[in-house]
Design an enzyme around this catalytic site. Structure first.
Site, PDB file in Angstrom:
ATOM      1  N   GLY A 279       0.740  -1.333  -0.039  1.00 39.66           N
ATOM      2  CA  GLY A 279       0.093   0.028  -0.075  1.00 39.66           C
ATOM      3  C   GLY A 279       0.963   1.338   0.021  1.00 39.66           C
TER       4      GLY A 279
ATOM      5  N   ARG B 179      -3.713 -12.608  -5.262  1.00 39.91           N
ATOM      6  CA  ARG B 179      -5.232 -12.703  -4.782  1.00 39.91           C
ATOM      7  C   ARG B 179      -5.782 -12.072  -6.136  1.00 39.91           C
ATOM      8  NH1 ARG B 179      -4.934  -7.223  -4.295  1.00 39.91           N
ATOM      9  NH2 ARG B 179      -3.172  -6.382  -3.280  1.00 39.91           N
TER      10      ARG B 179
HETATM   11  P1  ADP Z   1       3.530  -1.494  -2.467  1.00 45.58           P
HETATM   12  O1  ADP Z   1       3.737  -2.882  -2.242  1.00 45.58           O
HETATM   13  O2  ADP Z   1       3.652  -0.617  -1.306  1.00 45.58           O
HETATM   14  O3  ADP Z   1       2.335  -1.065  -3.209  1.00 45.58           O
HETATM   15  P2  ADP Z   1       5.102  -1.225  -4.865  1.00 45.58           P
HETATM   16  O4  ADP Z   1       6.609  -1.857  -5.026  1.00 45.58           O
HETATM   17  O5  ADP Z   1       4.210  -2.403  -5.556  1.00 45.58           O
HETATM   18  O6  ADP Z   1       4.654  -1.239  -3.153  1.00 45.58           O
HETATM   19  O7  ADP Z   1       5.295   0.340  -5.545  1.00 45.58           O
HETATM   20  C1  ADP Z   1       4.016   1.039  -5.568  1.00 45.58           C
HETATM   21  C2  ADP Z   1       4.132   1.958  -6.320  1.00 45.58           C
HETATM   22  O8  ADP Z   1       5.273   2.778  -6.086  1.00 45.58           O
HETATM   23  C3  ADP Z   1       4.297   1.559  -7.914  1.00 45.58           C
HETATM   24  O9  ADP Z   1       2.947   1.422  -8.487  1.00 45.58           O
HETATM   25  C4  ADP Z   1       5.067   2.709  -8.295  1.00 45.58           C
HETATM   26  O10 ADP Z   1       4.267   3.886  -8.594  1.00 45.58           O
HETATM   27  C5  ADP Z   1       6.058   3.147  -7.071  1.00 45.58           C
HETATM   28  N1  ADP Z   1       7.339   2.726  -7.152  1.00 45.58           N
HETATM   29  C6  ADP Z   1       7.789   1.612  -6.688  1.00 45.58           C
HETATM   30  N2  ADP Z   1       9.085   1.154  -7.074  1.00 45.58           N
HETATM   31  C7  ADP Z   1       9.499   2.311  -7.763  1.00 45.58           C
HETATM   32  C8  ADP Z   1      10.721   2.482  -8.469  1.00 45.58           C
HETATM   33  N3  ADP Z   1      11.804   1.828  -8.311  1.00 45.58           N
HETATM   34  N4  ADP Z   1      10.856   3.700  -9.128  1.00 45.58           N
HETATM   35  C9  ADP Z   1       9.775   4.511  -9.439  1.00 45.58           C
HETATM   36  N5  ADP Z   1       8.765   4.259  -8.625  1.00 45.58           N
HETATM   37  C10 ADP Z   1       8.619   3.151  -8.099  1.00 45.58           C
END
Ligand code: ADP
Length: 515
Positions: A173, A303
């Site tokens: 999140g 999920r």
């Molecule tokens: P969470 O599990 O907290 O949702 P994620 O790894 O899925 O975290 O990342 C959530 C959002 O954060 C991604 O959709 C993207 O917008 C941004 N994000 C994550 N990692 C990167 C990165 N290395 N560079 C730029 N944006 C990122």
């Protein structure tokens, strides 16, 4: 039978271990397939629509999630009491907890989803990164696993180059994530992110990733048979986010329309991972893609996703039906479905459209559009309460059309028709609209970058006009109409007590006539 919606056959009961719109949505498919349904509800949800949507319902505890929807023993006890055979977890709550899957198995219940083992393997961010590395799927450059301290983080940051992101190994999140632009900021950012992650997840471990500039969030919907067979159902672009949380999802991805070879490579990577872990049921591989056509693995969600309706729109597949039929051994293994047209979904939240802070409260009237190729997945159909205890999402509104511009037009029209109001006061006087992100969504679907598909994750941050709202004074006609209405109701005494910020408050209206 493409989406499993046959005439109802008598089947064994499904306990829906969730609440709100997703519980209602799952109950609908259960009904269509002949599965009796069992709801669970917390004290806060005593009168919620998801309870009415099911054949039986069990109270499982107080409003706080850990007393109810996150309480494994109570959920299992309700399933046993109701005579359930299956447990559908929806999304959130216990949906990605491997120990819940094991508890279901121990109790003789069938969990509608992957095994505990593949959940542990892919649900754990670090283990998932190790797995994709072994399969040769690209991931964002940075540390493979958690780093021990700020010094080690600095080593990786210097290797991949600033800016970097510190990310919580146990994250979700968008929590526990910090952008770091230079070496001198790293130590305090490391401390802050560790603290935040410890507070949110009880685990302070962090890993380091290069910050991808102009990133797009593109994810692939997959479905596995649990024995190594896997198909994909296309991609979704979910780049429009606030606080790293999605608010708009669409398929096909406007970016991938420009990079079809990248899309094919992502499909291939997603299928490789899904087969490798012998994944069962619906899952999503999340990737970051940049405007050069490169892509990187982010994580797997083991999920059903909030945004699954857009995939259902373009494929004609009822994903919940596939999940249920797989769980009871009745799914005829499908081909990769053809994808047709374009679908867009927005999430309607009870939140302040200026700063996206939650604004829970009672809802007196809710109206969703009906019409060709518009779908509303809502937590309630007429009235209800957005509780302080849970996610403040009210509904998802989605639209389909043969092409993106037509889908946008349908979505705009649909959003113009949505109404969310607070309960009326005694005597019938309305106290006005609930604070929701509806005005923001209406602007968003008219924004030039959205229209052109230029929707990297920084869209909201670089578009302050999307979150600027003036309290536009009402027109003369509106004032007259309300005045007439008020006269008919003879509610002079009530309008004296009315909320001055209420657009239907006569005194406030008179003061701000727009000419
Ligand atoms: P969470 O599990 O907290 O949702 P994620 O790894 O899925 O975290 O990342 C959530 C959002 O954060 C991604 O959709 C993207 O917008 C941004 N994000 C994550 N990692 C990167 C990165 N290395 N560079 C730029 N944006 C990122």
């Amino acid at each position: 039978m493409k989406n499993g919606a046959t005439t109802a056959v008598k089947r064994e009961p499904v306990l829906i271990a969730n609440r709100g719109e997703i519980a209602i949505r799952i109950a609908r498919t259960c009904r269509a397939l002949g599965f009796p349904t069992i709801a669970i509800y917390s004290e806060a949800d005593r009168f919620s629509d998801h309870v009415k949507a099911c054949d039986q319902a069990y109270w499982i505890g107080e409003a706080a999630p850990k007393e109810s929807y996150l309480n494994v023993e109570r959920v299992i006890a309700a399933a046993k009491k109701g005579g359930a055979r299956f447990v559908h977890p929806g999304y959130g709550f216990l949906s990605e907890r491997a120990h819940f899957v094991e508890a279901c198995e121990k109790a003789g219940l069938v969990f509608v989803g992957p095994t505990a083992e593949s959940m542990r393997l892919m649900g754990d961010k670090i283990r998932a990164r190790e797995t994709v590395d072994r399969l040769g799927v690209p991931r964002v450059p940075g540390s493979l696993g958690a780093v021990a301290n700020a010094k080690e983080a600095l080593g990786f940051a210097e290797k991949v180059g600033f800016p970097v992101l510190l990310k919580a190994a146990a994250g979700g999140g968008g929590k526990g994530m910090r952008r770091v632009d230079s070496a001198k900021e790293l130590e305090s950012a490391f401390e802050g992110a560790t603290r935040e992650s410890l507070g949110a997840f009880g685990d302070g471990a962090l890993y380091v990733e290069k910050l991808i500039l102009k990133p797009h969030h593109v994810e692939i919907q997959v479905f596995g048979d649990g024995k190594g067979k896997a198909i994909h159902l296309g991609e979704r672009e979910c780049s429009i986010q606030r606080r790293h949380q999605k608010v708009w999802e669409e398929t096909p991805s406007p970016l991938m329309e420009r990079f079809p070879k990248t899309r094919d490579a992502m499909f291939e990577a997603a299928l490789k991972i899904t087969s490798h872990v012998k994944y069962a049921g619906a899952g999503t591989l999340e990737f970051i893609a940049d405007e050069e056509g490169d892509f990187y693995f982010l994580e797997m969600n083991t999920r059903l996703q909030v945004e699954h309706p857009v995939t259902e729109w373009v494929t004609g597949v009822d994903l919940v039906a596939w999940q249920l039929l797989l769980a009871c051994g009745e799914l005829k293994w499908p081909e990769i479905p053809a994808r047709n047209g374009s679908a867009i979904e927005v999430r309607l939240y009870a939140e302040d459209p200026q700063n996206f802070l939650p604004a829970p409260g009672p809802v007196g009237l809710i109206e969703f559009p009906s019409g060709a190729f518009v779908r509303s997945d809502a937590a309630f159909s007429r009235q209800g309460e957005v509780s302080v205890h849970y996610d403040p999402m009210i509904a998802k509104v989605s639209a389909w059309a043969p092409d993106r511009q037509a889908a946008l037009a349908r979505l705009r029209t649909a959003l113009d028709e949505v109404r969310v109001e607070r309960p009326r006061k005694a005597g019938g006087e309305s106290v006005g609209s609930l604070k929701t992100n509806l005005p923001f969504l209406r602007k968003l679907c008219r924004h030039s970058d959205v229209l052109s598909g230029n929707t990297a994750t920084d869209l909201i941050a670089r578009s302050p006009e999307l979150t600027e709202f003036q309290n536009t004074p009402p027109s003369k006609e509106a004032v007259l109409a309300v005045a007439l209405f008020q006269m008919l109701l003879d509610t002079e005494s009530q309008s004296m007590n009315a909320d001055p910020s209420d657009p239907w408050n006569l005194a406030a209206l008179r003061e701000g006539v727009r000419t």
